[in-house]
Enzyme design. Structure first.
Site, PDB file in Angstrom:
ATOM      1  N   LYS A  37       1.168   4.202  -2.883  1.00 27.87           N
ATOM      2  CA  LYS A  37       0.903   5.603  -2.575  1.00 27.87           C
ATOM      3  C   LYS A  37       1.895   6.593  -3.034  1.00 27.87           C
ATOM      4  O   LYS A  37       1.861   7.419  -3.528  1.00 27.87           O
ATOM      5  CB  LYS A  37       0.304   5.890  -1.071  1.00 27.87           C
ATOM      6  CG  LYS A  37      -1.097   5.226  -0.888  1.00 27.87           C
ATOM      7  CD  LYS A  37      -1.832   5.822  -1.773  1.00 27.87           C
ATOM      8  CE  LYS A  37      -3.496   5.269  -1.662  1.00 27.87           C
ATOM      9  NZ  LYS A  37      -4.489   5.826  -2.669  1.00 27.87           N
ATOM     10  N   TYR A  46       0.856  -1.031  -0.078  1.00 27.02           N
ATOM     11  CA  TYR A  46      -0.233  -0.128   0.087  1.00 27.02           C
ATOM     12  C   TYR A  46       0.975   1.250  -0.126  1.00 27.02           C
ATOM     13  O   TYR A  46       0.687   2.307  -0.755  1.00 27.02           O
ATOM     14  CB  TYR A  46      -0.784  -0.127   1.220  1.00 27.02           C
ATOM     15  CG  TYR A  46      -1.657   1.193   1.507  1.00 27.02           C
ATOM     16  CD1 TYR A  46      -2.889   1.404   0.775  1.00 27.02           C
ATOM     17  CD2 TYR A  46      -1.309   2.446   2.238  1.00 27.02           C
ATOM     18  CE1 TYR A  46      -3.543   2.516   0.759  1.00 27.02           C
ATOM     19  CE2 TYR A  46      -1.925   3.417   2.333  1.00 27.02           C
ATOM     20  CZ  TYR A  46      -3.233   3.653   1.703  1.00 27.02           C
ATOM     21  OH  TYR A  46      -4.041   4.873   1.899  1.00 27.02           O
TER      22      TYR A  46
END
Length: 331
Positions: A233, A229
């Site tokens: 990002k 994750y």
């Protein structure tokens, strides 16, 4: 009356004289409203026009207050807006007067969606629509975006908020899970921005694209194990820089928002599983608390509107409250 008798005679005479003049002063004031309405009528703004149609909108920006925030007649898409942060930001855009289309892969949006949809029509003089789409279905995504642009003859903005999260140690992360994370959080964001930008270029009107990144794209979170994750990002932040550089020639601005920890239903469920995080996470930023989805409304309206007309390529917007966390996490 006893206190008045103590005043000097000259003052008493002045008071009596002014008392005799009061009727004429009152008459003067009584005609002021009529004098003020004389002359050419003022040009009605969007708020007045909408009111004449039977609505009573309260847009963020009108010709009377902060017109640069006015999004009346603008068409804006928000991916991941069936619930959560995306839906909250969609409501802010509606309050600024935009026509908003929510894109999400859920069969049906959250119950709160219908409340906001009704509010858009009855109170704000605009509309909120739902289009079901998985951002990985690129052909269908492009068709939906083009259909919306064809219907309105324009495309003005995008907030790309669709994304997923998975907490798992790096040594246990599977290739399939990693591929899924990247396909939604990076490729899906890229393809959504591309689909919208193509319509902006077609209509030659420019526009604004906002990508939802995360503070996790800049820091390594303490106590939250989500390597894929965080990497996704970080990719969104770099994607935003490159798109801003490439699309500026078309008048398209691209910026990213990097929220800190937000208290949502998913986070509350996480706190049930890891109660220590409820106590520790607020200590990791300068304000000493977690954020709420509503605190990102202003950022959405600012970045989509002309209030940020000379702002592009900005990354980590709203990350400042987490600088202290950044220093802490990297130790």
């Amino acid at each position: 009356m006893n206190s008045l008798r103590l005043l000097p005679r000259s003052t008493m005479r002045a008071l009596r004289s002014s008392r005799r003049q009061l009727p004429s002063i009152t008459r003067t004031f009584s005609i002021l409203p009529r004098l003020q309405t004389q002359g050419p009528p003022a040009t009605p703004d969007a708020e007045t026009t909408a009111s004449q149609k039977g609505n009573s909108p309260a847009y963020l920006g009108t010709t009377k207050r902060l017109p640069e925030f006015n999004l009346v007649d603008k068409v804006v898409l928000v991916s991941g807006a069936a619930r959560g942060l995306g839906l909250v930001q969609a409501e802010a855009l509606l309050e600024a007067g935009a026509t908003v289309y929510a894109l999400d892969r859920l069969e049906a949006p959250s119950p709160d969606f219908s409340r906001i949809q009704k509010r858009a029509e009855t109170e704000l003089g605009t509309s909120l629509h739902y289009r079901r789409i998985d951002v990985r279905e690129v052909d269908e995504l492009n068709k939906i975006v083009q259909d919306i642009a064809d219907k309105h003859g324009r495309m003005d903005g995008l907030i790309a908020a669709a994304g997923i999260q998975q907490e798992s140690p790096a040594l246990e992360y599977s290739r399939k899970d990693c591929d899924t994370m990247m396909s939604i959080n990076v490729t899906g964001v890229f393809m959504t921005a591309q689909a919208v930008a193509r319509q902006m270029v077609r209509f030659e009107q420019g526009g604004s694209v906002v990508l939802i990144a995360s503070m996790s794209g800049t820091i390594a979170n303490r106590g939250l194990i989500c390597p894929a994750y965080n990497a996704s990002k970080a990719a969104v932040i770099q994607l935003g820089r490159n798109l801003a550089s490439e699309w500026g020639q078309y008048g398209i601005r691209v910026n990213t928002i990097s929220p800190g920890y937000i208290v949502t239903a998913m986070v509350e469920a996480l706190f049930e599983k890891f109660p220590e995080r409820r106590e520790e996470w607020p200590k990791q930023n300068m304000l000493g608390r977690l954020s709420r989805p509503e605190e990102y409304r202003g950022a959405a309206a600012f970045l989509i509107s002309d209030a940020s007309s000379f702002m592009t390529g900005e990354f980590g917007f709203l990350l400042l409250t987490n600088i202290w966390a950044y220093a802490n996490e990297m130790v």
